[in-house]
Design a protein around this motif. Structure first.
Motif, short mmCIF file in Angstrom:
data_model
loop_
_atom_site.label_atom_id
_atom_site.label_comp_id
_atom_site.label_asym_id
_atom_site.label_seq_id
_atom_site.Cartn_x
_atom_site.Cartn_y
_atom_site.Cartn_z
N UNK A 702 -67.57 13.17 29.20
CA UNK A 702 -68.31 12.90 27.97
C UNK A 702 -69.77 12.59 28.26
N UNK A 703 -70.67 12.89 27.32
CA UNK A 703 -72.12 12.77 27.55
C UNK A 703 -72.59 11.34 27.79
N UNK A 704 -71.79 10.34 27.39
CA UNK A 704 -72.20 8.94 27.61
C UNK A 704 -71.92 8.45 29.03
N UNK A 705 -71.24 9.28 29.82
CA UNK A 705 -70.83 8.84 31.17
C UNK A 705 -71.37 9.73 32.26
N UNK A 706 -72.47 10.40 31.97
CA UNK A 706 -73.14 11.27 32.93
C UNK A 706 -74.60 11.37 32.50
N UNK A 707 -75.49 11.63 33.44
CA UNK A 707 -76.91 11.77 33.13
C UNK A 707 -77.33 13.22 33.40
N UNK A 708 -77.61 13.93 32.32
CA UNK A 708 -77.97 15.35 32.42
C UNK A 708 -79.46 15.50 32.11
N UNK A 709 -80.15 16.31 32.89
CA UNK A 709 -81.58 16.52 32.67
C UNK A 709 -81.94 17.96 33.00
N UNK A 710 -83.14 18.35 32.63
CA UNK A 710 -83.76 19.55 33.15
C UNK A 710 -83.42 20.84 32.44
N UNK A 733 -99.45 16.60 35.17
CA UNK A 733 -98.66 15.38 35.36
C UNK A 733 -99.28 14.58 36.51
N UNK A 734 -99.93 13.48 36.15
CA UNK A 734 -100.67 12.69 37.14
C UNK A 734 -99.76 12.16 38.24
N UNK A 735 -98.55 11.70 37.88
CA UNK A 735 -97.65 11.16 38.89
C UNK A 735 -97.13 12.25 39.82
N UNK A 736 -96.84 13.41 39.27
CA UNK A 736 -96.37 14.53 40.09
C UNK A 736 -97.46 14.95 41.07
N UNK A 775 -88.99 20.67 36.55
CA UNK A 775 -87.95 19.68 36.25
C UNK A 775 -88.32 18.25 36.63
N UNK A 776 -89.48 18.08 37.28
CA UNK A 776 -89.83 16.75 37.79
C UNK A 776 -89.87 15.68 36.69
N UNK A 777 -90.59 15.93 35.60
CA UNK A 777 -90.76 14.89 34.59
C UNK A 777 -89.43 14.56 33.92
N UNK A 778 -88.62 15.58 33.63
CA UNK A 778 -87.31 15.30 33.03
C UNK A 778 -86.45 14.49 33.98
N UNK A 779 -86.56 14.78 35.26
CA UNK A 779 -85.80 14.05 36.27
C UNK A 779 -86.24 12.58 36.33
N UNK A 780 -87.53 12.35 36.32
CA UNK A 780 -88.03 10.97 36.36
C UNK A 780 -87.60 10.19 35.12
N UNK A 781 -87.67 10.81 33.97
CA UNK A 781 -87.25 10.14 32.74
C UNK A 781 -85.76 9.83 32.78
N UNK A 782 -84.98 10.76 33.31
CA UNK A 782 -83.53 10.54 33.40
C UNK A 782 -83.22 9.42 34.39
N UNK A 783 -83.99 9.35 35.47
CA UNK A 783 -83.78 8.28 36.43
C UNK A 783 -84.09 6.91 35.81
N UNK A 784 -85.02 6.86 34.85
CA UNK A 784 -85.27 5.60 34.15
C UNK A 784 -84.05 5.22 33.31
N UNK A 785 -83.39 6.23 32.71
CA UNK A 785 -82.15 5.95 31.97
C UNK A 785 -81.08 5.40 32.91
#
Length: 831
Positions: A702-710, A733-736, A775-785
């Motif tokens: 289920x989507x609440x038990x996994x972190x999908x990005x990108x 992207x300044x951080x990238x 995919x970098x920014x989506x990955x970073x945002x997902x890692x914050x989740x």
């Protein structure tokens, strides 16, 4: 007469010999017996390795009883068997798995402890049987386990490599390869079978000869020969009496010694033939960056399939005389394209040796073989030059041309005037150097072709083989990969197994993984959630000790253990994780992430010796790790660990301790993945792309038990079609930009400021083929989740438990049952 002989053999085996039960007393007696009489040693003089060997032989005694009974039953009843052909079998250690499968684990452990020994110390004496590279070889090992557990008659075939992949060491952060001498002192698990040795031919030339009636036939002349000597590895099923086996071929020269050359004083020339013959099975994956390496690789493949087919046909002829019934007795599964030359070898035998007609031969061949595709990457789809084939296997080259000629005739009838389709489907790839496309050969000659995850199988039909799918409607199918829960939970996570027992989970869960669904009934039980996470913490403490021993670094078991363990390849994107690490490090040093969840990033991976960029990524991770781990400003919130020499045994320690499972391949590049299944089964939460089996894990948990990005597959395709410009992501992207520039600035390699220029080039000027920048920014945002979720201990515990509870689909038992029902038509045959 044959049945009477088998009956006599059965009568000679004592009553009860086929029962894998053992008391601790009988185990103790067996261990001491082997120590004294097999090893000629005394308890007071025995080393831990001596005790491990005696214990292994005691367990093997009980396995071989059931192995004898299994083979007697299969031969007596002339059963249909599946023959699994694979260049790789990543078996790992055998003792604990075998002890669990035949039901003597507790008795063996108690016996060892009563003898005053430490169980873990004794077990740690075993070397990994590392006859594989990664997922492909480990999948084959899981499949053998499931075949026996499901009482399916099966034999695996492969090569008895003297050296495994390689032993990995880091020297100043760089990967250094050493020989994997796993067999240096022998192994208690193999059984040599010289009576079943096979002699095969290669090289030479083909000449047309005529009989007295003027009929011509090709004859393969002036060949070299090599002998294949089989070693059998028993494979015990769990909770059953079935013991199948894996037959591995060791190459030996047919001419041991040239006495005349020796007497002349030319000692090197005297043993040249012997040395060349034994080279074939010397090492897994010779470096094929040069012509000699390519030639040896082709010789290896032919050696193992020719020996295996000779053995299969020998077994068939003992009980059968009508060759047209071969497909009723033998189903041959090709694990990737490595064994695809078996198709041509069987064709050669039936035509040249058995003198069948072409139509009869081809009918037999196409009803016998099935093919599993494991990759969408063009570079991983094997091709051989026509010139090399002509040198090594001249008769087989003739047959490939004949197979292709007949197939092209059918294609022209189906698509008249479409030369483009003919070129796309031909086994022979035209160009400056003609190449033989082994995947095309495998598709044409197999009655079923399967992918290894739903998405992968769809892409096989729509992207890789669209015309083949149209030409052969119904041939392509899916068989989502699986893992054996015996190895990847029962054997590696004893704390969790004990928790299952305490909470009344049915004890047959290792054979019926769906039973773990009962864990969902404890989602509101705080005591259970606490107990589950306590087991996880204990596993993390255990791994922390291994990290300290192997790397000399202290890590905090209360930190989030972020794990990425797999082969090192650009498409698996370990360098995307590296950019994440650099970004978090920068934030920490600049005070913008002072509340960051403490993390320990844990890597395990080997790069192919000839894969320069992959080795450069390993070096980059290690150099960054060296700086971060020694920087007091991180205040212990960030550690980076790259454990050397990743292998099955190391994985069995890492997987139970993982909090987060990194499955971040570029969408459409990972066929399936099985590490994702192992980690989730042990209560790790996945962060991943919509790729491979991640898609199906999402459906299960289920989507609440996994972190999908990108990006998904369609978005990757759209980005390629409209023109992908990685510089845009880099500039916007300044951080990238900051992370990549910092990596390549020389800060982490002051003595070599350009050390990581190749990584920078691949991500920017090289076109970033695996969309790391996109995919970098989506990955970073997902890692914050991920960080937010981890801080909510109850939420994280529920996610972890639900991942374990909902992995039932990913048992290799389910996968193999689907193969048996839908591809092999293979009935169970309980002993």
């Amino acid at each position: 007469m044959r049945r009477q002989a088998m009956s006599l053999v059965t009568d000679l085996i004592p009553d009860g010999a086929f029962h894998g039960v053992a008391s601790r007393q009988s185990m103790k007696e067996s261990i001491l017996h082997h120590l004294r009489y097999t090893m000629v040693n005394l308890p007071q003089q025995a080393t831990p390795r001596d005790w491990w060997l005696a214990l292994s032989l005691a367990i093997r005694d009980r396995i071989t009883d059931d192995m004898s009974a299994t083979q007697i039953a299969h031969n007596r009843d002339n059963v249909r068997r599946v023959y699994y052909l694979s260049m790789e079998y990543l078996m790992g250690r055998m003792l604990i798995n075998n002890a669990h499968n035949i039901g003597v684990y507790d008795a063996a452990k108690q016996a060892i402890e009563e003898l005053g020994l430490d169980w873990e110390q004794v077990c740690d004496e075993e070397m990994d049987m590392g006859l594989g590279n990664g997922g492909l070889g480990r999948l084959a090992a899981c499949f053998l386990d499931s075949l026996a557990t499901l009482d399916l008659p099966a034999i695996g075939y492969g090569i008895y490599y003297e050296f495994g992949l390689f032993k990995q060491e880091f020297l100043h952060g760089r990967q250094v390869e050493h020989p994997d001498t796993w067999i240096k002192y022998g192994t208690p698990w193999d059984i040599i079978r010289p009576e079943y040795s096979q002699t095969i031919q290669y090289y030479g030339r083909v000449e047309t000869v005529y009989d007295n009636a003027g009929n011509s036939r090709p004859v393969w002349l002036d060949t070299r020969s090599v002998m294949g000597v089989p070693f059998d590895i028993p494979v015990a099923g769990y909770g059953t009496k079935t013991v199948n086996f894996l037959r591995l071929w060791s190459s030996h020269s047919t001419e041991d010694f040239d006495l005349e050359e020796f007497n002349k004083g030319d000692y090197v020339e005297a043993v040249r033939s012997k040395a060349m013959g034994e080279t074939i099975s010397k090492v897994l994956y010779p470096n094929d960056q040069n012509a000699n390496g390519k030639e040896l690789r082709l010789v290896q493949q032919y050696f193992f399939v020719a020996c295996s087919l000779a053995d299969i046909l020998r077994r068939f002829e003992k009980m059968n005389s009508d060759w047209t019934t071969l497909p009723e007795k033998a189903a041959i599964q090709l694990n990737d394209t490595h064994p695809a030359i078996a198709i041509v070898e069987l064709t050669r035998i039936l035509l040249d040796d058995k003198h069948l007609s072409w139509d009869t031969t081809w009918d037999i061949v196409t009803r016998t073989f099935a093919y599993t595709n494991h990759t969408l990457l063009p570079e991983a789809l094997e091709k051989w030059s026509v010139g090399l084939f002509e040198k090594v296997l001249p008769r087989h080259l003739q047959l490939i041309y004949e197979i292709n000629h007949r197939f092209m005739g059918k294609v022209v009838q189906h698509w008249p005037g479409r030369d483009d389709i003919c070129r796309a489907l031909s086994i022979i790839e035209e160009g400056d150097h003609k190449m033989i496309r082994m995947a095309h050969l495998a598709v044409i000659a197999s009655h079923k072709v399967n992918g290894v995850a739903e998405l992968h199988s769809q892409l096989l039909k729509s992207e890789l083989f669209p015309y083949f799918d149209q030409f052969y409607p119904g041939k392509f199918t899916n068989k989502t990969n699986g893992i054996t829960p015996r190895r990847w939970l029962l054997g590696c996570n004893p704390g969790l197994v004990q928790l299952f027992e305490q909470y009344g989970i049915d004890r047959d869960w290792p054979k019926n993984l769906e039973r773990l669904r009962k864990l969902e009934s404890f989602m509101d039980d705080e005591a259970f959630l606490d107990a589950f996470m306590t087991v996880k913490h204990q596993n993390k403490v255990h791994l922390a000790k291994i990290i300290k021993k192997e790397c000399g670094i202290d890590v905090d078991p209360f930190a989030l253990f972020d794990v990425q363990i797999k082969r090192l390849h650009e498409y698996k994107r370990q360098h995307l994780t590296l950019l994440n690490i650099l970004t978090l490090y920068h934030r920490l040093l600049n005070g913008s992430d002072i509340d960051m969840v403490p993390r320990v990033f844990i890597f395990g991976a080997k790069a192919a010796p000839g894969y320069a960029l992959a080795k450069n990524i390993i070096y980059a991770i290690n150099r960054v790790a060296n700086v971060i781990n020694n920087d007091p400003r991180t205040k212990g919130k960030l550690k980076v660990i790259f454990l050397p020499n990743y292998r099955v045994t190391l994985a069995s320690h890492i997987i139970p301790a993982a909090d987060l499972s990194e499955q971040i391949s570029t969408a459409g590049k990972e066929a399936s993945g099985t590490g994702n299944m192992k980690l989730a089964l042990n209560g790790a939460v996945t962060i991943g792309t919509m790729d491979g089996a991640n898609v199906e894990i999402l459906e299960e948990v289920g989507p609440d038990n996994i972190f999908i990005f990108g990006l998904n597959v369609d978005q990757v395709r759209a980005l390629d079609s409209q023109g992908y410009h990685p510089y845009q992501y880099y500039q916007q992207d300044e951080e990238l930009k900051g992370a990549l520039d910092w990596l390549c600035s020389g800060h982490f390699t002051p003595n070599d400021p350009h050390a990581f220029d190749d990584i920078r080039h691949s991500l920017l000027a090289g076109g970033d083929p695996y969309k790391v920048m996109a995919d970098y920014r989506a990955y970073m945002d997902c890692q914050q989740q991920v960080s937010d979720a981890y801080q909510d201990k109850t939420r994280w515990a529920r996610m972890a438990v639900l991942n374990t509870a909902r992995m039932g689909k990913f048992s290799s038992d389910r996968t193999i049952q689907e193969y048996a029902d839908e591809i092999w038509q293979l009935p169970a045959h309980p002993v």
